[in-house]
Write an enzyme that holds these catalytic residues in place. Sequence first.
Site, PDB file in Angstrom:
ATOM      1  N   HIS A 259      -4.047  -4.940  -0.138  1.00  0.00           N
ATOM      2  CA  HIS A 259      -3.365  -5.462   1.293  1.00  0.00           C
ATOM      3  C   HIS A 259      -3.656  -6.933   1.313  1.00  0.00           C
ATOM      4  CE1 HIS A 259      -3.211  -2.194   3.830  1.00  0.00           C
ATOM      5  NE2 HIS A 259      -3.966  -1.429   3.021  1.00  0.00           N
TER       6      HIS A 259
ATOM      7  N   GLU B 154      -2.774  -9.181   3.171  1.00  0.00           N
ATOM      8  CA  GLU B 154      -3.113  -9.524   4.673  1.00  0.00           C
ATOM      9  C   GLU B 154      -4.677  -9.665   4.829  1.00  0.00           C
ATOM     10  OE1 GLU B 154      -3.234  -5.408   5.218  1.00  0.00           O
ATOM     11  OE2 GLU B 154      -2.050  -6.714   4.319  1.00  0.00           O
TER      12      GLU B 154
ATOM     13  N   CYS C 220       0.971  -1.234   0.093  1.00  0.00           N
ATOM     14  CA  CYS C 220      -0.109   0.054  -0.128  1.00  0.00           C
ATOM     15  C   CYS C 220       0.819   1.181  -0.117  1.00  0.00           C
ATOM     16  CB  CYS C 220      -1.042  -0.035   1.017  1.00  0.00           C
ATOM     17  SG  CYS C 220      -2.584   1.091   0.924  1.00  0.00           S
TER      18      CYS C 220
END
Length: 358
Positions: free
Chosen positions: A334, A336, A250
Amino acid sequence: MKAALALEDGTYVEGKAFGAERDALGEIIFCTSMTGYVEALTDPSYKGQILMMTYPLIGNYGVCREDFESDGVKVEGFVVRELCKEPSNWRSEMTVDELLKEFDVPGIEGVDTRMLTKRIRIYGTMKAVLAVGDVDKEELIERARTQPSISDMDLVDKVCVKEPKRFEAEKGKFEVVLIDCGVKMSIVRQLLKRKVNVTLVPYNYPAKDILDINPDGVFVSNGPGDPARVKETIETVRSLIGRIPMAGICLGHQIIALAMGAKTFKLKFGHHGSNQPVKDFETGRVFISSQNHNFAVDEKTLPRGMKVTQINLNDNTVEGLKHEELPLMTVQYHPEAGPGPHDTYFFFDEFVKMLKEF
């Protein structure tokens, strides 16, 4: 208690207050995720922004601290269509109203979030003010207009660690320095799962001190605001590129691109949600990703050696970068998740593979 929301274009809506009884200024953005409001509220990337959820009913499964992405609520204000007062979930520890009160953040409910979202999509992200109690409409609109732009604010310093912090993985095999620009804890958890010990350092930690730790790799985190303002991290990354394996997520992706000589630009209304389609050129695969950013890397300014590995299928913006010779990889989304789909967990596996090779 009454509350009102004013946008810089003159839009003014009234609703009902919840959370802290105070005013909030910030850039209003919309998030299209149907769940994950706890993770969004505690995501440091939302610092400086008033968060509005497009899904109409928020708070129905309550709040669980285990879902926090940081040490508390980071948004400036919260806008919803309807707030659930009595959540139903065995994990729930409190309501959204109680959460916002605890972290002194105001909210407004009972407003037409559909209309506001369509307005932002047409005219772009805008400065806004959320006010609680009796207000003067024209004065509120003026306050929205005259507040500083998010591109004129230094936000990373408000959400990162001040001193290095260590996280030990069970049977850790690798040492990684994670430069904290406003990291989500899900990133740390994904690295720990892969037997990577993590040393979290502030965004302005010098390159020499990072090398003194003798890590196997460096990771640059997500975070809020305009990446071009995070000059200390850009300089640190520039000093480290080519000397050590590196990855970024990001804001970290944008900072690495800037360190390589590329430029970034502000998107019309950003990508905020857990349903962004990304195409991977190396595999031909399309996956759904979780995203939260207002800026993007300008593909035309990328230097030789940096190749685009992934693009966003909604607007063709850059979603992934790799260097053809150096151990360097980044993604705009993202991987994750937290919240969101798990399609892109493989990014962490690729990072660990890069650590092994180098």
